[in-house]
Design an enzyme around this catalytic site. Structure first.
Site, short mmCIF file in Angstrom:
data_model
loop_
_atom_site.label_atom_id
_atom_site.label_comp_id
_atom_site.label_asym_id
_atom_site.label_seq_id
_atom_site.Cartn_x
_atom_site.Cartn_y
_atom_site.Cartn_z
N ASP A 108 0.47 -7.75 7.06
CA ASP A 108 -0.70 -6.92 7.07
C ASP A 108 -1.86 -7.90 6.59
O ASP A 108 -1.84 -8.14 5.48
CB ASP A 108 -0.42 -5.66 6.21
CG ASP A 108 -1.59 -4.83 6.21
OD1 ASP A 108 -2.83 -5.14 6.37
OD2 ASP A 108 -1.64 -3.52 6.00
N TYR B 94 0.84 -1.21 0.16
CA TYR B 94 -0.06 -0.12 0.08
C TYR B 94 0.83 1.08 0.11
O TYR B 94 1.92 1.30 0.57
CB TYR B 94 -0.83 -0.13 1.23
CG TYR B 94 -1.59 1.37 1.57
CD1 TYR B 94 -2.51 1.89 0.69
CD2 TYR B 94 -1.30 1.67 3.01
CE1 TYR B 94 -3.13 3.07 0.95
CE2 TYR B 94 -2.04 2.97 2.93
CZ TYR B 94 -2.81 3.73 2.24
OH TYR B 94 -3.33 4.94 2.46
#
Length: 401
Positions: free
Chosen positions: A190, A117
C-alpha cells in the site's frame, strides 16, 4: 520522445490526454468527462466476447466494463508507477479487497505488517480470516527476519504498508521482495502515504501496489477512489474480472475525472507537503509538550536511512505524542484553528486525527496499547498552506497542554 521517456512531472499533466477526442476534429486539452452508461456498437458479431473489447482502440460497450475517462486515468496511474497495468476502483478498500481476493484462496496463509491501517486489519481478520478461513500472521516487518520466520508452505500473499498508519514504521521493500521471490508468493504494498511521486514499490521488487486515490493522488478531499497497479498480466486479468464483473467495483466517470484533474498538480503538491511537514516535525520535536515525533524525514527516526534509500521524499504525514492524557489531548485539539479534526489525509488542507478514537477505534484497547497507539498520539496530514500559519496555530494550542 515517447511517454516512456518522460519524467513524472510531465506524465502527471499530460499522459492519457491524447487519443481522447470526443468527435472528429475536436481535440480537448483535457480528458472529457464521459458520463454515458452505455455505447452503441456498429453491428452484431456472434463470435465476439464483448467483455474483451479494447478501449484503447475506441471499443466500448458498457461503462461498468470500460469508460473513456476511467481508461485515461488508469493509463496515467500505470505511467506514474512505471507499470504495465492499472485499474481504478470505487475506493482504496475495494482495491485492497480485490487484490486479496485475486491472490488468496480459503485455507491459504497471509503475512502482514502488524501496524496496518485499522480498516485493512479488520478486512484481513474478518473477511479473510473469519469468512474465508485464511490464516493471517501479523508481524513486526521493520525486521525482515520476522517476515521470513512467518512464512509457510501455505503462504500466498505478503501485505505491507510503508510508511504505516499512524506510527510511520517502514519495511525494507527490496528485502521483503527477495523473501517473496524465494517462496514464490505475491508481494503487495500500500503506497498511499507517499504516492508514486515519492516511492515506487514495483521498481523495488513488489508485485502489486495499491493506492487510496482519495488521498494524495486526488489531493483535494472531494473524491473517493482506489487503484491497483501491477506488471503481471495474469494478476491484471483476475483483477479486471473482479473490478468489472466479480465485484463491480469500478471507479465512476466523475471520480475518474476528478482524480485525473488532481493528479496534474501531484508533483507540485507533494513537494510542498514535504517542505511543510519537515518544518512542523522539527518544531514539534523541539517542543517541551511533545514526547515524540514520528516522521521518517527526521534523523531521529530509527529508519531514517532506509527511508532515504527507498524513497525519493518523506511525504506530508507525521504523527506525534503529547505529554498529557486524553483530556489534555482533547483540550489541545479544541484549541486548534487551522487543523480540522477529521479522518483521511493527503488533501491540500491540513487535517489532524486522533487514531485511538477514530481510525483505529475498531482495535481493542489492549491491541492499541501493544502497538503503541496511545490516547495522546495524534496524526497530522500537513497541507500546502503557508507553514508559518500552521506553526503559529500549533504553538498556540500546545501552550494549553
Amino acid at each position: 520522445m515517447n511517454d516512456n521517456e518522460l519524467l513524472r512531472e510531465t506524465l502527471a499533466v499530460t499522459h492519457g490526454e491524447r487519443g481522447q477526442a470526443p468527435a472528429p476534429g475536436v481535440e480537448d486539452v483535457v480528458v472529457p468527462l464521459h458520463l454515458s452508461s452505455t455505447y452503441s456498437i456498429p453491428d452484431i458479431d456472434p463470435d465476439a466476447d464483448l467483455e474483451l473489447l479494447d478501449p484503447d482502440a475506441g471499443e466500448y460497450l458498457y461503462s461498468r466494463l470500460s469508460n473513456p475517462t476511467r481508461n485515461a486515468l488508469e493509463h496515467r496511474l500505470a505511467a506514474l508507477e512505471g507499470a504495465e497495468h492499472a485499474l481504478a476502483f470505487v475506493s482504496g478498500t475495494a482495491a485492497i479487497a480485490a487484490t486479496m481476493m485475486a491472490t488468496v484462496q480459503p485455507g491459504d496463509h497471509v503475512v502482514a505488517f502488524e501496524d496496518l491501517y485499522g480498516g485493512t486489519k479488520t478486512m484481513l481478520n474478518r473477511l479473510l480470516g473469519e469468512k474465508l478461513g485464511v490464516e493471517v500472521s501479523f508481524v513486526d516487518a521493520t525486521d525482515v527476519s520476522n517476515v521470513e520466520e512467518a512464512m509457510s508452505e501455505d503462504t500466498t500473499l505478503i501485505w505491507m504498508e510503508t510508511p504505516t498508519n499512524p506510527l510511520m514504521h517502514l519495511c525494507d521493500i527490496e528485502a521483503i521482495a527477495s523473501v517473496a521471490d524465494e517462496w514464490n508468493v505475491t508481494f503487495g504494498v500500500d503506497n498511499t502515504f507517499l504516492s508514486p511521486y515519492f516511492q515506487n514499490p514495483l521498481s523495488l521488487g513488489a508485485d502489486v501496489v495499491v493506492h487510496s486515490t482519495t488521498k494524495f493522488l486526488n489531493g483535494h478531499s472531494d473524491s473517493i477512489g482506489g487503484a491497483v497497479v501491477t506488471d503481471s498480466d495474469d494478476l491484471m486479468d483476475e483483477l479486471a474480472f473482479l473490478q468489472r464483473v466479480g465485484m463491480g467495483s469500478m471507479l465512476s466517470p466523475f471520480d475518474s475525472y476528478m482524480t485525473l484533474r488532481g493528479i496534474k498538480t501531484l508533483p507540485l503538491r507533494m513537494r510542498q507537503h514535504e517542505e511543510n511537514a519537515m518544518e512542523i516535525a522539527r518544531f514539534l520535536e523541539s517542543h517541551d509538550a511533545v514526547t515524540r515525533v514520528l516522521y521518517p524525514g527526521l534523523e531521529s527516526h530509527p529508519q531514517h536511512e532506509l527511508a532515504a534509500r527507498q524513497q525519493s521524499g518523506f511525504g506530508g504525514v507525521l504523527s506525534f505524542e503529547l505529554d498529557t492524557d486524553l483530556d489534555g489531548t482533547a483540550e489541545f485539539l479544541g484549541n486548534l484553528r487551522e487543523f480540522p479534526l477529521a479522518v483521511s489525509l493527503g488533501g491540500v488542507e491540513s487535517l489532524i486525527e486522533h487514531p485511538a478514537t477514530m481510525t483505529h477505534s475498531p482495535l481493542s484497547l489492549t491491541e492499541r496499547e501493544r502497538l503503541g497507539i496511545s490516547n495522546s498520539l495524534l496524526r497530522l496530514s500537513v497541507g500546502v498552506e503557508h507553514v508559518d500559519d500552521l506553526l503559529s496555530d500549533l504553538d498556540a494550542a500546545l501552550s494549553v497542554v
